[in-house]
Design a protein around this motif. Sequence first.
Motif, PDB file in Angstrom:
ATOM      1  N   GLY A 116       0.807  -1.214   0.000  1.00 34.61           N
ATOM      2  CA  GLY A 116       0.000   0.000   0.000  1.00 34.61           C
ATOM      3  C   GLY A 116       0.838   1.261   0.000  1.00 34.61           C
ATOM      4  O   GLY A 116       0.530   2.230  -0.690  1.00 34.61           O
ATOM      5  N   TYR A 195      -4.820  -3.441   4.577  1.00 37.46           N
ATOM      6  CA  TYR A 195      -5.215  -2.752   3.348  1.00 37.46           C
ATOM      7  C   TYR A 195      -6.307  -1.723   3.638  1.00 37.46           C
ATOM      8  O   TYR A 195      -6.262  -0.585   3.162  1.00 37.46           O
ATOM      9  N   ASP A 199      -5.813   2.320   3.228  1.00 36.43           N
ATOM     10  CA  ASP A 199      -6.713   2.977   2.275  1.00 36.43           C
ATOM     11  C   ASP A 199      -7.523   4.068   2.965  1.00 36.43           C
ATOM     12  O   ASP A 199      -7.694   5.178   2.445  1.00 36.43           O
ATOM     13  N   TYR A 200      -8.012   3.774   4.160  1.00 32.22           N
ATOM     14  CA  TYR A 200      -8.809   4.736   4.928  1.00 32.22           C
ATOM     15  C   TYR A 200      -8.000   5.988   5.248  1.00 32.22           C
ATOM     16  O   TYR A 200      -8.462   7.119   5.060  1.00 32.22           O
ATOM     17  N   LYS A 203      -7.189   8.104   2.135  1.00 28.50           N
ATOM     18  CA  LYS A 203      -8.353   8.876   1.702  1.00 28.50           C
ATOM     19  C   LYS A 203      -8.555  10.117   2.564  1.00 28.50           C
ATOM     20  O   LYS A 203      -9.128  11.107   2.109  1.00 28.50           O
TER      21      LYS A 203
END
Length: 212
Positions: A116, A195, A199-200, A203
């Motif tokens: 990531g 993941y 990702d959180y 964002k």
Amino acid sequence: MFTIDKASPDALFEQIKTGLRREIASGRFKPGQALPDEGSLGEQLVVSHMTVRRALVELSREGLLRRISGKGTFVRDAFAPQPKTRRGAIAVVSTVDPAERASLYYHRMLQALLTGLEETGTPLAFRTVRQPYEEFVAGLRADRSLRALAVVWASDAELLRHLAKLPLPIVLLDSASPPQPRFDEVVQDGEAAVYAAVDYLIKLGHRDIGLI
């Protein structure tokens, strides 16, 4: 496909970067097109897949390529937004016993995090939780390179209480949540949790993310 000169004073990964730039400039690889996977490129160029990976990661950081987890590496559209990078290391801070760090579960969790972070050009460092917790957390507070934390396998309520005082977004991964948490999200799915957490936080606009 271009070739690698192992007698050259130039590093192998730099030669790969130069070769891929030429292939893209010539139109062999067009915007949006997928490159061969790391293993295939390594076989064609007779180099290790780690050497190929370093070249691909650096070209991604420079904005020429885009790496998508589970899908591959693609030529970036010249007009697409370029990835933002930030200097300073990401702290992977673990409560895991040293003997458990050799486990496949722990290895895959870290690999998921690395995958990531590669896409954002974010560097990584490692730390270990120590007592007294108050001093340990004070060190995290003083580290201006950190913008968020992911807490892994933390079950000590005292540690979590100290972490909750930090002015940072915090995600718990496979960790016990205290009775009155101020944490942003709690997930309980191991590798998938990493993941989801990365990702959180991305964002939310964060790039310096610590894993505890």
